[in-house]
Design a protein around this motif. Structure first.
Motif, PDB file in Angstrom:
ATOM      1  N   SER B 312       0.830  -1.260   0.077  1.00 55.93           N
ATOM      2  CA  SER B 312      -0.064  -0.077   0.121  1.00 55.93           C
ATOM      3  C   SER B 312       1.161   1.349  -0.241  1.00 55.93           C
ATOM      4  CB  SER B 312      -0.931   0.073   1.289  1.00 55.93           C
ATOM      5  OG  SER B 312      -0.397  -0.223   2.530  1.00 55.93           O
ATOM      6  N   PHE B 313       2.032   1.130   0.555  1.00 59.08           N
ATOM      7  CA  PHE B 313       3.013   2.506   0.426  1.00 59.08           C
ATOM      8  C   PHE B 313       3.245   2.566  -0.716  1.00 59.08           C
ATOM      9  CE2 PHE B 313       4.852   1.576   4.977  1.00 59.08           C
ATOM     10  CZ  PHE B 313       3.747   1.784   5.517  1.00 59.08           C
ATOM     11  N   ALA B 316       0.227   4.170  -2.734  1.00 60.76           N
ATOM     12  CA  ALA B 316       0.188   5.785  -2.397  1.00 60.76           C
ATOM     13  C   ALA B 316       1.112   6.444  -3.144  1.00 60.76           C
ATOM     14  CB  ALA B 316       0.219   5.632  -0.785  1.00 60.76           C
ATOM     15  N   CYS B 317       2.491   6.211  -3.433  1.00 56.00           N
ATOM     16  CA  CYS B 317       3.172   7.046  -3.912  1.00 56.00           C
ATOM     17  C   CYS B 317       3.176   6.970  -5.507  1.00 56.00           C
ATOM     18  CB  CYS B 317       4.690   6.351  -3.457  1.00 56.00           C
ATOM     19  SG  CYS B 317       5.350   6.604  -1.728  1.00 56.00           S
ATOM     20  N   TRP B 318       2.463   5.811  -6.106  1.00 53.94           N
ATOM     21  CA  TRP B 318       2.389   5.810  -7.449  1.00 53.94           C
ATOM     22  C   TRP B 318       1.019   6.675  -7.756  1.00 53.94           C
ATOM     23  CZ3 TRP B 318       2.311  -0.131  -7.644  1.00 53.94           C
ATOM     24  CH2 TRP B 318       3.847  -0.594  -7.426  1.00 53.94           C
ATOM     25  N   ASN B 319       0.274   6.785  -6.829  1.00 57.00           N
ATOM     26  CA  ASN B 319      -0.920   7.447  -6.933  1.00 57.00           C
ATOM     27  C   ASN B 319      -0.492   8.934  -6.929  1.00 57.00           C
ATOM     28  OD1 ASN B 319      -3.324   5.838  -7.562  1.00 57.00           O
ATOM     29  ND2 ASN B 319      -3.176   5.074  -5.280  1.00 57.00           N
ATOM     30  N   MET B 320       0.393   9.461  -6.355  1.00 58.39           N
ATOM     31  CA  MET B 320       0.840  10.815  -6.259  1.00 58.39           C
ATOM     32  C   MET B 320       1.785  11.204  -7.140  1.00 58.39           C
ATOM     33  SD  MET B 320       1.108  11.665  -2.497  1.00 58.39           S
ATOM     34  CE  MET B 320       2.342  10.266  -1.762  1.00 58.39           C
ATOM     35  N   ALA B 322       4.596   9.546  -8.413  1.00 58.44           N
ATOM     36  CA  ALA B 322       5.894   9.062  -8.159  1.00 58.44           C
ATOM     37  C   ALA B 322       6.238   8.034  -9.164  1.00 58.44           C
ATOM     38  CB  ALA B 322       6.349   8.794  -6.773  1.00 58.44           C
ATOM     39  N   ARG B 324       8.519   4.569 -10.284  1.00 63.94           N
ATOM     40  CA  ARG B 324       8.949   3.387  -9.695  1.00 63.94           C
ATOM     41  C   ARG B 324      10.146   3.753  -8.652  1.00 63.94           C
ATOM     42  NH1 ARG B 324       6.577  -1.820 -10.174  1.00 63.94           N
ATOM     43  NH2 ARG B 324       5.072  -1.823 -12.059  1.00 63.94           N
ATOM     44  N   THR B 327       9.728   5.936  -5.948  1.00 64.79           N
ATOM     45  CA  THR B 327       9.196   5.385  -4.752  1.00 64.79           C
ATOM     46  C   THR B 327      10.304   4.330  -4.097  1.00 64.79           C
ATOM     47  OG1 THR B 327       7.217   5.227  -6.059  1.00 64.79           O
ATOM     48  CG2 THR B 327       7.113   3.932  -4.258  1.00 64.79           C
ATOM     49  N   THR B 330      12.665   6.693  -2.030  1.00 63.92           N
ATOM     50  CA  THR B 330      12.128   7.441  -0.929  1.00 63.92           C
ATOM     51  C   THR B 330      11.343   6.423   0.177  1.00 63.92           C
ATOM     52  OG1 THR B 330      10.303   7.863  -2.103  1.00 63.92           O
ATOM     53  CG2 THR B 330      11.732   9.502  -2.285  1.00 63.92           C
ATOM     54  N   ILE B 331      10.746   5.606  -0.340  1.00 64.00           N
ATOM     55  CA  ILE B 331       9.878   4.692   0.570  1.00 64.00           C
ATOM     56  C   ILE B 331      10.483   3.225   0.947  1.00 64.00           C
ATOM     57  CG2 ILE B 331       7.550   3.790   0.950  1.00 64.00           C
ATOM     58  CD1 ILE B 331       7.512   6.476   1.278  1.00 64.00           C
ATOM     59  N   ASN B 335      13.089   1.728   4.030  1.00 70.38           N
ATOM     60  CA  ASN B 335      12.193   0.856   5.121  1.00 70.38           C
ATOM     61  C   ASN B 335      12.695  -0.379   5.204  1.00 70.38           C
ATOM     62  OD1 ASN B 335      10.380   2.769   6.752  1.00 70.38           O
ATOM     63  ND2 ASN B 335       9.897   3.323   4.358  1.00 70.38           N
ATOM     64  N   LYS B 438       8.753   2.312  11.381  1.00 70.10           N
ATOM     65  CA  LYS B 438       8.005   3.347  11.576  1.00 70.10           C
ATOM     66  C   LYS B 438       6.409   3.034  11.164  1.00 70.10           C
ATOM     67  CE  LYS B 438      11.456   6.860  10.131  1.00 70.10           C
ATOM     68  NZ  LYS B 438      12.030   7.137   8.984  1.00 70.10           N
ATOM     69  N   TRP B 439       6.327   1.609  11.261  1.00 70.69           N
ATOM     70  CA  TRP B 439       4.813   1.464  11.226  1.00 70.69           C
ATOM     71  C   TRP B 439       4.298   0.171  11.677  1.00 70.69           C
ATOM     72  CZ3 TRP B 439       8.049  -0.120   7.243  1.00 70.69           C
ATOM     73  CH2 TRP B 439       7.932  -1.482   6.860  1.00 70.69           C
TER      74      TRP B 439
END
Lengths: 250, 439
Positions: B312-313, B316-320, B322, B324, B327, B330-331, B335, B438-439
């Motif tokens: 889902s992370f 969320a980035c692709w939908n904004m 970003a 591949r 993503t 940065t994400i 992590n 962080k999650w």
């Protein structure tokens, strides 16, 4: 006038399974389209076509054209620019594992906005629009994933607004939010309608009734009926639609 | 009906109200015992009578003792004697409103009168087989105590837990035993000098500096090659690759590469690096061989670390908008870095411990290297042969005469100590990075 979003006989298949069957509809600019329908009727797939995140599903095959301002999204070279023009909120809240501030700043930064004051102002605006500002303004730099489910969903909404989209797609956004906040966000949506076109997928039929200018009823991958919300709810042409909006479906 | 095997609650609970059935007694309420009856029927009748009296006085059905005992005896004199375990145990539960039951613990009678009625019916139909010395126990079921089913489940649970715990403890035993034995045998030579001195007098004295630094360089160079390739390949396979025949072939190759025996890697190294690439037997050729050996495991552990980041992370980035790569950068990578690093570090200990892959590709029995100065830190060139700890141990054991035992064991202690230290570092690092999750 060209409609803002237009579906020209769109058919989507996942492998052999048809998810959208020959959908044709159009959404005029600065209006709200409500999409209602039972589970597995293709509502989410329809949203994924608008910003082409359907590309990420390996098995999906799309026929037909989705036009945004007359341009076929499946022919667009710069899909990232398209996605920045479309804000997307999915039913389950996703807080990215970074601070609340960075969550909302993510998309603007990727788009090249690094100016500190510009970012601060934009983030405050987005968080206010998502009715979250008052709750988080004192802890913008704590983790977004530590917020409650409802707060995370509003954070997701703020993120969707952060790249200043011209289309906002909401997929059952209110599923994790309490009714009071839902009503507040609904007011915000009516406000946002002045700036952008909104596609609202919802399981709450009354939510579509309250907000939508046009309502579409999807069932079993097919578009059963689309029309003015008033018509759909008062005197729909199709018997199935009537039963669904009055609660006698199934 | 339950033919009970449980402990007799009469022993531990003095609140049991006893009814004694003694066929030889003539009436009821006779003799020394207050409640003595000639037959089970009269005893049961007395129970319901007493219950009614108690109800009239108390007006609550929940009053009275929890447990009634019906004891069948031969002679009155035996009334105080030792008893067998109760032959039958029945239950009633006044919290069950009006539902029928059969008196078992799982399905108790709803109240005392129906319990008496139930027992009477069982007795009259001849299903209660009672001999002198037997007894029936009627208990009020406690709401918050476990039923026999739950108790059995609890016992099984405890047994399973102890078995599993014993198994995992038995893993620790060999480790501790090996370490203790090696340290004990090597104790006389273990000192700082043992680490920093070169082998002397045909390897029968001195320390292990030359093989130690050789192993260090072998591991360092092999990981410098394997880590970037492995991590990038893992990222490609997990983040970019679609599920098609090409990806499947790569996956198959990775799995098979991981299963190749290390001596086969050695032969491959001889063919590919020593001969074909004209490296000769050298540090470079040996490092390359070790790199090939560690590569598949690094790829696999990287993929697992990446797959642990929720999908889902990314969405969320692709939908904004970003890409591949944005993503991932940065994400996904920030992590999953803990898992990736752990995977790489664990390969350090593997590369340090393997003898076979370097046997033909660059390891030397003995090399004379500088004892002092900066040259002693860089004793081998890329095209030189090297000494290595694992190889050194093998040499001392099999190829050299008159080596004192302590030196052999000391070498082993250093090797195993290095491996354990690196592994512990990996664990500490993982715990630290996970605490920042962080999650």
């Amino acid at each position: 006038m060209t409609p803002h979003i237009q579906f020209d006989n769109v058919t989507v298949r996942y492998g052999d399974q048809i998810a959208l069957d020959n959908i044709a509809l159009s959404v005029p600019e600065k209006s709200i389209l409500g999409i209602i329908g039972p589970a597995n009727s293709g509502k989410t797939t329809l949203l994924k076509c608008i910003n082409r995140t359907i590309d990420f599903i390996d098995t999906a095959r799309v026929d037909g054209a989705v036009l945004v301002r007359g341009e076929n999204v499946f022919r667009m070279r710069n899909v990232y620019a398209l996605r920045r023009r479309v804000g997307m909120v999915f039913p389950l809240p996703v807080g990215l594992p970074m601070s609340i501030y960075e969550n909302v700043a993510y998309a603007p930064r990727r788009a090249g906005l690094h100016d500190r004051f510009g970012l601060d102002a934009l983030i405050e605006k987005c968080l206010r629009q998502a009715v979250l500002w008052d709750e988080v303004k004192d802890r913008l730099h704590s983790l977004g994933t530590k917020l409650s489910g409802g707060q995370q969903q509003r954070l997701t909404l703020a993120r969707a607004l952060s790249h200043q989209p011209e289309i906002l797609c909401l997929d059952e956004f209110s599923i994790a939010i309490d009714p009071v906040t839902t009503m507040k966000i609904e007011d915000v949506l009516l406000e946002l309608k002045k700036e952008m076109t909104i596609v609202l997928v919802t399981n709450l039929v009354q939510q579509a009734h309250r907000l939508a200018d046009q309502t579409a009823f999807l069932n079993d991958s097919k578009l059963v009926e689309i029309g003015d919300t008033k018509t759909i709810f008062m005197e729909p042409e199709n018997k199935m639609t009537y039963e669904y909006v009055t609660g006698g479906f199934g | 009906m339950i033919e009970t095997k449980k402990k007799d609650p009469r022993q531990s609970n003095p609140d049991v109200r006893r009814y004694i059935v003694c066929p030889s007694a003539s009436g009821e309420g006779q003799g020394a015992m207050e409640r003595t009856f000639a037959s089970i029927e009269t005893a049961l009748a007395a129970i319901s009578r007493e219950n009614e009296v108690a109800n009239a006085a108390d007006d609550s059905n929940t009053g009275g003792e929890a447990t009634l005992a019906l004891d069948l005896i031969d002679k009155l004199e035996e009334a105080d004697g030792q008893r067998n375990k109760p032959r039958y145990r029945f239950f009633y539960d006044t919290h069950l409103m009006g539902s029928d039951g059969d008196g078992t613990e799982r399905d108790p009678w709803p109240d005392l009168p129906s319990a008496v009625a139930g027992m009477t019916e069982l007795h009259q139909s001849g299903r209660l087989a009672l001999d002198p010395g037997d007894s029936i126990l009627l208990s009020r079921r406690q709401i918050f105590t476990s039923t026999s089913l739950e108790r059995r489940r609890k016992i099984k649970e405890a047994i399973a837990q102890y078995v599993f715990m014993a198994m995992s403890l038995s893993l620790v035993v060999p480790v501790v035993a090996i370490l203790a034995y090696l340290t004990y045998k090597a104790w006389p030579v273990l000192s700082w000098d043992f680490l920093t001195l070169n082998p002397q007098s045909r390897m029968t004295a001195g320390g292990i500096w030359a093989p130690l630094i050789g192993t260090f360089f072998l591991v360092l160079i092999s990981l410098l090659m394997a880590a970037p390739i492995g991590v990038l390949a893992g990222v490609y396979l997990n983040e970019y690759a679609r599920d098609n025949w090409y990806t499947r072939i790569i996956n198959l190759a990775v799995v098979n590469l991981a299963g190749v025996p290390s001596i086969v890697h050695a032969l491959f190294g001889v063919g590919a690096f020593v001969l074909a690439a004209r490296c000769g037997e050298s540090l470079l050729a040996a490092s390359c061989t070790l790199a090939v050996m560690t590569l598949p495991v690094i790829i696999t552990s990287t993929r697992e670390a990446l797959a642990a980041v929720p999908m889902s992370f990314r969405e969320a980035c692709w939908n904004m908008g970003a890409s591949r790569w944005q993503t991932i950068r940065t994400i996904v990578l920030p992590n999953s870095i803990s898992g990736i690093l752990t995977g790489i570090i664990l390969q350090v200990s593997r590369a340090a411990g393997e003898t076979a892959p370097i046997l033909f590709t660059g390891a030397a029995f003995y090399l004379k290297v500088a004892d002092k100065g900066w040259e002693s830190f860089f004793p081998y060139g890329l095209d030189d042969r090297v000494m290595a700890l694992s190889m050194h141990l093998y040499t001392l054991m099999t190829q050299v005469n008159n080596v004192p035992d302590e030196i052999v064991y000391g070498t082993a202690v250093v090797l195993i100590g290095l491996v354990l230290a690196v592994n512990s570092f990996a664990i500490v690092l993982r715990v630290y990075l996970r605490s920042r999750k962080k999650w």
